[in-house]
Design a protein around this motif. Structure first.
Motif, short mmCIF file in Angstrom:
data_model
loop_
_atom_site.label_atom_id
_atom_site.label_comp_id
_atom_site.label_asym_id
_atom_site.label_seq_id
_atom_site.Cartn_x
_atom_site.Cartn_y
_atom_site.Cartn_z
N ASN A 1 40.01 34.97 37.01
CA ASN A 1 40.07 33.93 37.47
C ASN A 1 42.11 33.33 37.78
O ASN A 1 42.09 32.70 39.01
CB ASN A 1 39.69 32.68 36.70
CG ASN A 1 40.08 31.55 37.66
OD1 ASN A 1 39.81 31.17 39.02
ND2 ASN A 1 39.89 30.08 37.07
N ARG A 2 42.44 34.22 37.36
CA ARG A 2 43.95 33.84 37.41
C ARG A 2 44.45 35.14 38.33
O ARG A 2 45.88 35.12 38.41
CB ARG A 2 44.93 33.59 35.81
CG ARG A 2 44.25 32.08 36.28
CD ARG A 2 44.01 31.87 34.26
NE ARG A 2 45.95 31.08 34.59
CZ ARG A 2 46.44 31.25 32.62
NH1 ARG A 2 45.79 31.05 32.34
NH2 ARG A 2 48.48 30.98 33.01
N VAL A 3 43.99 36.18 38.51
CA VAL A 3 44.68 36.90 38.90
C VAL A 3 44.47 37.48 40.43
O VAL A 3 44.02 37.40 41.08
CB VAL A 3 43.51 38.74 38.82
CG1 VAL A 3 43.75 40.35 39.49
CG2 VAL A 3 43.19 38.66 37.01
N VAL A 4 45.84 37.25 41.00
CA VAL A 4 46.16 37.46 42.06
C VAL A 4 46.09 38.53 42.94
O VAL A 4 45.48 38.68 44.21
CB VAL A 4 47.69 37.07 42.79
CG1 VAL A 4 48.14 36.86 43.63
CG2 VAL A 4 47.51 35.77 41.42
N PHE A 5 46.62 39.69 42.27
CA PHE A 5 46.48 41.43 42.50
C PHE A 5 45.98 42.51 41.65
O PHE A 5 46.00 42.03 40.90
CB PHE A 5 48.30 41.37 42.55
CG PHE A 5 48.21 42.82 42.55
CD1 PHE A 5 48.25 43.26 44.77
CD2 PHE A 5 48.15 43.48 42.24
CE1 PHE A 5 48.44 44.53 44.81
CE2 PHE A 5 48.35 45.24 43.04
CZ PHE A 5 48.13 45.59 44.33
N MET A 6 45.11 42.71 42.53
CA MET A 6 44.58 44.46 41.64
C MET A 6 44.64 45.55 42.51
O MET A 6 44.18 45.60 43.53
CB MET A 6 43.29 43.96 41.55
CG MET A 6 42.44 45.32 40.01
SD MET A 6 41.15 44.26 39.85
CE MET A 6 39.65 45.59 41.15
N ASP A 7 45.02 46.67 41.76
CA ASP A 7 44.98 47.98 42.65
C ASP A 7 43.78 48.86 42.14
O ASP A 7 43.04 48.15 40.76
CB ASP A 7 45.94 48.45 42.87
CG ASP A 7 46.92 49.17 41.65
OD1 ASP A 7 46.43 48.77 40.38
OD2 ASP A 7 47.98 49.28 41.81
N SER A 8 43.86 49.66 42.44
CA SER A 8 42.53 50.46 41.42
C SER A 8 43.02 50.78 39.92
O SER A 8 41.94 51.08 39.63
CB SER A 8 42.45 52.03 41.90
OG SER A 8 43.57 53.24 41.79
N ALA A 9 43.53 50.07 39.42
CA ALA A 9 43.69 50.40 37.61
C ALA A 9 43.13 49.09 37.20
O ALA A 9 42.11 49.60 36.24
CB ALA A 9 45.52 49.88 37.26
N GLY A 10 42.75 48.05 38.42
CA GLY A 10 41.66 47.34 37.57
C GLY A 10 40.52 47.79 37.90
O GLY A 10 39.56 47.57 36.89
N ILE A 11 39.97 48.94 38.10
CA ILE A 11 38.89 50.15 37.92
C ILE A 11 38.42 50.79 36.42
O ILE A 11 37.49 50.46 35.79
CB ILE A 11 38.32 50.42 38.93
CG1 ILE A 11 38.70 50.06 40.27
CG2 ILE A 11 37.21 51.75 39.15
CD1 ILE A 11 38.88 50.91 41.54
N GLY A 12 39.48 50.84 36.71
CA GLY A 12 39.70 52.03 34.77
C GLY A 12 39.86 51.41 33.80
O GLY A 12 38.75 51.89 33.01
N LEU A 13 40.84 49.67 34.14
CA LEU A 13 40.87 49.43 33.05
C LEU A 13 38.49 48.58 32.96
O LEU A 13 38.61 48.32 31.69
CB LEU A 13 41.07 48.02 33.27
CG LEU A 13 41.20 46.57 32.68
CD1 LEU A 13 41.67 47.08 30.89
CD2 LEU A 13 42.22 45.70 32.92
N VAL A 14 37.61 48.60 34.12
CA VAL A 14 36.96 47.51 33.94
C VAL A 14 35.89 48.66 33.06
O VAL A 14 34.95 48.40 31.78
CB VAL A 14 36.20 47.07 35.02
CG1 VAL A 14 35.20 46.37 34.76
CG2 VAL A 14 37.65 45.56 35.12
N ILE A 15 35.72 49.94 33.77
CA ILE A 15 35.07 50.98 33.49
C ILE A 15 35.50 51.59 31.63
O ILE A 15 34.47 51.76 30.70
CB ILE A 15 34.97 52.00 34.12
CG1 ILE A 15 34.49 52.22 35.41
CG2 ILE A 15 34.35 53.85 33.67
CD1 ILE A 15 35.13 53.12 36.45
#
Lengths: 110, 148
Positions: A49-63
């Motif tokens: 909800n409070r995330v304004v910016f995300m790059d591909s690091a978000g993919i790695g974090l979630v996986i």
């Protein structure tokens, strides 16, 4: 990141409060793995909800957290995924594996 | 006709991950002179973040080095160059493949170049093993039609 634990539901919620890049995701992942190992939840939810910016690091974090949660028999979900974030998750093809849910309420069966 | 450069800037920063946010926010602030949409700014920020992260993690392998960023503004376009003098890429084609990563242990998804390609209009990668890597990307900033 704020962590909320709902013991009766064995639900763990990570409310991300910062921009998600390589720098922040390394800090978040350590904390998140620690909490998953501590509570061994059935359900882990990333709330963006409070995330304004995300790059591909978000993919790695979630996986990566999907793998940690799975190793303790839990499943991973995401909520409040905005259009920018969704585009990146779709590109990586992870939405089939890690679904986006509307709320923390248990999904109605049937 | 040669495209005319309207403005230009350069930033040099240490290869520290804490600088990733500074890099993307600086470039986005510079790009705002072209009056881009919120989506265009988001695309630029994400692409710069990917390129700078690559320089830090792959170019310098988390050791100390200098990441250079140059940006040029044209009438309806921004050109951004991110370079390092680090280890270089052996096989660029392979590196650009979606999901290809040599840093799976760091939870890198291998989507950096794919995101840059999708979010920008052009992307070129030059690299020499042992000397470094230069990524140049451009994005068209669409001009809103005037209504008066």
């Amino acid at each position: 990141m704020n962590v909320k634990h709902f013991m009766e539901d064995r639900l763990l919620v990570f409310e991300i409060t910062e921009d998600l890049d390589h720098h922040s995701s390394e800090i978040i992942r350590r904390r998140a793995d620690y909490e998953i190992q501590r509570f061994m939840p059935k359900r882990v939810v990333f709330d963006f909800n409070r995330v304004v910016f995300m790059d591909s690091a978000g993919i790695g974090l979630v996986i990566g957290r999907y793998k940690t949660a799975s190793s303790f028999g839990g499943k991973l979900e995401m909520m409040h995924v905005n259009e920018n974030l969704r585009r990146i998750f779709e590109m990586a093809g992870i939405l089939k594996m890690i679904p986006i849910v509307e709320s923390l309420e248990k999904e109605k069966i049937g | 006709m040669e495209k005319q450069v309207k403005n230009e800037m350069k930033i040099e920063l240490l290869s520290k991950s804490a600088n990733e946010a500074f890099a993307r926010i600086s470039v986005a602030a510079f790009a705002s002179q072209l009056d881009p949409t919120i989506e265009e700014i988001a695309d630029i920020k994400t692409s710069v973040s990917e390129a700078v992260t690559n320089a830090i993690i792959h170019g310098y392998n988390n050791t100390e080095g200098i990441v250079k960023i140059k940006a040029k503004l044209y009438e309806d376009e921004i050109e951004i160059e991110v370079s390092d003098t680090g280890s270089g890429i052996e096989n660029i084609e392979e590196a650009r493949e979606p999901l290809y990563t040599t840093k799976g242990n760091l939870e890198r998804s291998g989507m950096g170049f794919t995101i840059m390609e999708n979010f920008m209009d052009e992307l070129s990668v030059e690299s020499i093993v042992g000397l470094g890597t230069k990524v140049v990307m451009t994005k068209k900033i669409k001009k809103e039609g005037t209504t008066y």
